[in-house]
Write a protein that holds these residues in place. Structure first.
Motif, PDB file in Angstrom:
ATOM      1  N   UNK A 374      70.872 -20.933 -15.642  1.00  0.00           N
ATOM      2  CA  UNK A 374      70.140 -21.637 -16.704  1.00  0.00           C
ATOM      3  C   UNK A 374      68.738 -21.070 -16.834  1.00  0.00           C
ATOM      4  N   UNK A 375      68.086 -20.832 -15.681  1.00  0.00           N
ATOM      5  CA  UNK A 375      66.714 -20.316 -15.703  1.00  0.00           C
ATOM      6  C   UNK A 375      66.650 -18.857 -16.140  1.00  0.00           C
ATOM      7  N   UNK A 376      67.754 -18.130 -15.994  1.00  0.00           N
ATOM      8  CA  UNK A 376      67.769 -16.707 -16.358  1.00  0.00           C
ATOM      9  C   UNK A 376      68.001 -16.460 -17.851  1.00  0.00           C
ATOM     10  N   UNK A 409      63.679 -22.317   4.300  1.00  0.00           N
ATOM     11  CA  UNK A 409      64.110 -20.983   4.715  1.00  0.00           C
ATOM     12  C   UNK A 409      65.527 -20.671   4.223  1.00  0.00           C
ATOM     13  N   UNK A 410      66.419 -21.667   4.319  1.00  0.00           N
ATOM     14  CA  UNK A 410      67.787 -21.444   3.875  1.00  0.00           C
ATOM     15  C   UNK A 410      67.833 -21.251   2.357  1.00  0.00           C
ATOM     16  N   UNK A 411      67.064 -22.042   1.621  1.00  0.00           N
ATOM     17  CA  UNK A 411      67.007 -21.872   0.162  1.00  0.00           C
ATOM     18  C   UNK A 411      66.472 -20.476  -0.178  1.00  0.00           C
ATOM     19  N   UNK A 412      65.484 -20.034   0.578  1.00  0.00           N
ATOM     20  CA  UNK A 412      64.904 -18.703   0.350  1.00  0.00           C
ATOM     21  C   UNK A 412      65.965 -17.617   0.543  1.00  0.00           C
ATOM     22  N   UNK A 413      66.758 -17.743   1.607  1.00  0.00           N
ATOM     23  CA  UNK A 413      67.806 -16.747   1.870  1.00  0.00           C
ATOM     24  C   UNK A 413      68.854 -16.755   0.755  1.00  0.00           C
ATOM     25  N   UNK A 414      69.228 -17.935   0.292  1.00  0.00           N
ATOM     26  CA  UNK A 414      70.249 -18.022  -0.758  1.00  0.00           C
ATOM     27  C   UNK A 414      69.738 -17.440  -2.076  1.00  0.00           C
ATOM     28  N   UNK A 415      68.522 -17.770  -2.426  1.00  0.00           N
ATOM     29  CA  UNK A 415      67.959 -17.232  -3.674  1.00  0.00           C
ATOM     30  C   UNK A 415      67.847 -15.712  -3.606  1.00  0.00           C
ATOM     31  N   UNK A 419      69.646 -13.941  -6.801  1.00  0.00           N
ATOM     32  CA  UNK A 419      68.803 -13.551  -7.934  1.00  0.00           C
ATOM     33  C   UNK A 419      67.668 -12.650  -7.461  1.00  0.00           C
ATOM     34  N   UNK A 420      67.395 -11.668  -8.263  1.00  0.00           N
ATOM     35  CA  UNK A 420      66.298 -10.777  -7.924  1.00  0.00           C
ATOM     36  C   UNK A 420      65.040 -11.075  -8.715  1.00  0.00           C
ATOM     37  N   UNK A 421      65.220 -11.496  -9.978  1.00  0.00           N
ATOM     38  CA  UNK A 421      64.060 -11.708 -10.843  1.00  0.00           C
ATOM     39  C   UNK A 421      64.414 -12.752 -11.893  1.00  0.00           C
TER      40      UNK A 421
END
Length: 712
Positions: A374-376, A409-415, A419-421
């Motif tokens: 959605x955000x992309x 930290x887990x959310x950071x790893x999943x993102x 997604x890259x950008x």
């Protein structure tokens, strides 16, 4: 007395000579009590008309009938009629409540209580022997309340005595009032109560309305036409206000919250009676709490100057929640607005729903991926983004996800895996509650049942501040519901009512992740079985307007699918998914999801499987090219009908001409679901039926038909 609650003491019921024994009194009490219990709601609304029924209980402010919820009464079973006032710390059974609300005492007036109840039940009451009938008005009772400290007489407009009200101020207890109905000789207020000082206000053009006989009499003694209603504010609707019709009414409230509430309720009753005008005086700020007209007289205030010179307020007008005449048929005249979608044909925009699966299936990752997609979205990008078996509508917006199980930290790893950008990083908001203050229950169990919490209201206000909000995800449901949503239908309904309000106010889709029941090793074979497997009562699924379920494929099916996709079999890697509940027509086809080993994300491989099974991936590309070329030449196809793909198959590449009508329809459907083809509205038409590729002239709304197209 027990904890301040009255009780029936048959040994003290003096003067009841028609009874031969305490046993007979007890039998009558139980017989009357059972009859009241059998029609308990009617009894309660008769005694306490301002009460409300909610969650199987009756709520009211107190035994005097004031609005509120401090006191509750049971409505079912053997306890029907049992009440308890939390504020006063007192309670009793239905007969105690009848007596207290009618200004009587069950200990000293047992016969009167019984006769009053029997009269309401439609029975003739038994009278004492002639020798015992009173020859004059009864004397005020002398019991634990002590002697009365005040007395006020109510007359009719002709000066005939109707009711005497006695005030008592027992040491260490609240003041109490006992009315004597002169006509019946009973210690109770009449069913319809008169206003105070009727002879003095009947011909007055302007009347001052106060709370309580003491204040009214103080003004009357000063020559001011004044009145009050009998009893507390909860009994306002029992009064006959018709005498005020056509008059100007000035309300002088006591200086406290209860006084203001009385003024508002009385002003509404006066308006309903047809008064000419009504206004409310504003007590001086410097006066103490509970200051009233009697206090003003005692202070030597010029009350006439105060009444006519002090600022007044207009009574608050109760806003109607619904005006029936605003919703007549003509409101729906004309063409309806088109349905808006988050995922075209699958997930509507602006609705509350859920995504359910067994623990560990990957629904959190799938929902995070949906938020990312959605955000992309970038308006104008012809390449469609797919999710849940359909293309996302290409409208830019913000997605918000609140997760209670994964930390930052887990959310950071999943993102980082998914997604890259992003076109605008501010359009993706992910809040891991372990790093943001911990649990945030949106529903909690209050004294009267489930309620929305302050945390819900704070979150709602934050979401309302996002102008382009498209999606809100809450993961998982149980961590955000303080009530037991799995076993309490009311808690589940309240939770989805909260989500529904956010969806309605923001226009965003609100989804919650939820779990399946623990069903052991029993496999799920269909979408309907998956719906039944969702944890909680049926009210929980019904509370949302859309539900999607993911269920694990059997081992044999998983091995077969992995073989067809030319990948090695892994346990817990293949799932089926489908919409299992929707209030609208949507695509409910069962999709096949396979876990991507590098990210752990479930990916929809339904089309890949269809293409590999039929061996026509190249043919699908040929079909897309052929249909796109036809549209660009001004001769687009439709899915079916005179310009249908099968009907015009002679214009297709040779291999496609041999396909059956059913096979071509399946191929077209798969290309539409994946967004490789789109259905368009042609100039002069209102129906999406012409086929084009994304970004084609008809897809953009600028296509023109050429000779030979067969356009209607």
């Amino acid at each position: 007395m027990n904890n301040g609650a009255p009780y029936l003491d048959f040994n003290d019921a003096g003067g009841q000579q028609e009874f031969s024994s305490v046993a007979e009194q007890h039998h009558e009490k139980e017989e009357i009590k059972a009859r009241l219990q059998s029609q308990i709601e009617s009894v309660l609304y008769h005694l306490l008309p301002a009460g409300k029924v909610r969650h199987g209980q009756f709520f009211i402010g107190d035994v005097e009938g004031n609005p509120g919820e401090s006191m509750k009464v049971e409505l079912t079973g053997e306890k029907a009629g049992v009440w308890y006032d939390h504020a006063a710390g007192s309670g009793g059974d239905i007969l105690d409540l009848w007596a207290r609300s009618r200004g009587m005492d069950t200990r000293t007036q047992f016969r009167d209580v019984m006769d009053d109840v029997r009269g309401w039940l439609g029975e003739s009451v038994r009278l004492p022997p002639v020798s015992m009938q009173p020859t004059q008005r009864r004397e005020p009772p002398m019991d634990e309340l002590g002697p009365h400290t005040g007395k006020w007489d109510y007359f009719d407009t002709n000066g005939q005595l109707l009711v005497c009200v006695y005030r008592y101020d027992p040491p260490g207890r609240r003041k109490q009032f006992r009315p004597l109905d002169v006509r019946t000789g009973k210690w109770q207020s009449p069913a319809v109560t008169p206003l105070y000082n009727l002879p003095g206000i009947i011909h007055a053009a302007e009347v001052v309305l106060v709370e309580g006989e003491k204040s009214a009499q103080a003004l009357i003694d000063a020559g001011i036409p004044a009145t009050t209603s009998m009893g507390s504010k909860g009994q306002i609707n029992r009064a006959d206000w018709s005498v005020l019709q056509g008059k100007r009414v000035i309300i002088w409230p006591d200086r406290d919250k209860a006084g203001w509430e009385y003024a508002q309720l009385a002003s509404q009753a006066a308006r309903n009676a047809g008064v000419r005008e009504v206004s409310i005086l504003t007590p001086p700020e410097e006066k103490p709490e509970k200051w009233d007209a009697a206090d003003a007289m005692a202070e030597g205030m010029d009350v006439r100057a105060f009444i006519h010179g002090t600022p007044r307020q207009e009574p608050q007008t109760r806003k109607r929640r619904i005006r029936l005449m605003d919703w007549t048929f003509d409101r729906y005249d004309g063409p309806p607005p088109p349905r808006e979608w988050l995922v075209e044909g699958v997930l509507p925009l602006g609705v509350p729903g859920m995504v359910a699966a067994i623990g560990g299936a990957g629904k959190s990752m799938l929902l995070l991926d949906l938020c990312i997609k959605v955000a992309q979205i970038h308006t104008g990008n012809p390449i469609p983004t797919e999710a849940l078996g359909g293309p996302l509508v290409p409208i830019e917006g913000t997605a918000v996800m609140l997760t209670a199980e994964d930390d930052q930290d887990e959310i950071h790893r999943r993102l980082n895996l998914l997604v890259g950008d992003l076109p605008d990083p501010r359009r993706l908001i992910v809040i891991p509650l372990p790093n943001a203050g911990g649990a945030m229950p949106l529903v909690a169990m209050g004294r009267e049942g489930p309620v929305l919490t302050d945390a819900y209201e704070e979150m709602r206000q934050e979401l309302l501040e996002i102008p382009d909000l498209r999606l809100v995800v809450i993961d998982p449901l149980q961590s955000f519901a303080g009530g037991d949503v799995n076993s309490d239908p009311a808690a589940g309904s309240m939770f989805f009512a909260g989500l529904g309000r956010i969806a309605a106010e923001t226009g965003a889709t609100t989804l919650v992740a939820h779990h399946f029941k623990k069903v052991g090793s029993k496999p799920i074979h269909s979408a309907s079985e998956a719906r039944e497997a969702i944890r909680g009562t049926t009210a929980l699924v019904d509370g949302g307007r859309w539900s999607y379920a993911l269920w694990e494929a059997s081992q044999d099916e998983s091995i077969k699918i992995c073989t067809q996709l030319q990948r090695s079999y892994e346990r817990d890697s293949v799932f089926n998914g489908a919409v299992v509940k929707s209030n609208w027509p949507v695509d409910k086809a069962v999709r096949v999801y396979v876990r991507e080993s590098s990210t752990g994300l479930l990916q929809d491989r339904s089309v890949d499987l269809a293409m590999r099974i039929s061996g026509n991936e190249d043919l699908s590309k040929s079909l897309v090219m052929a249909l796109g070329k036809a549209a660009s030449n001004g001769q687009p196809f439709t899915k079916t009908g005179g310009n249908g793909v099968f009907e015009r198959r002679s214009e297709l590449p040779g291999d496609l001409q041999a396909f059956s009508k059913h096979k071509i329809a399946e191929l077209i459907d798969s290309l539409l679901r994946t967004g490789r083809l789109v259905q368009c509205v042609a100039p002069g038409s209102h129906i999406k039926k012409w086929l084009d590729v994304p970004g084609g002239e008809f897809a953009l709304g600028v296509g023109e038909f050429q000779l030979g197209s067969g356009a209607e």
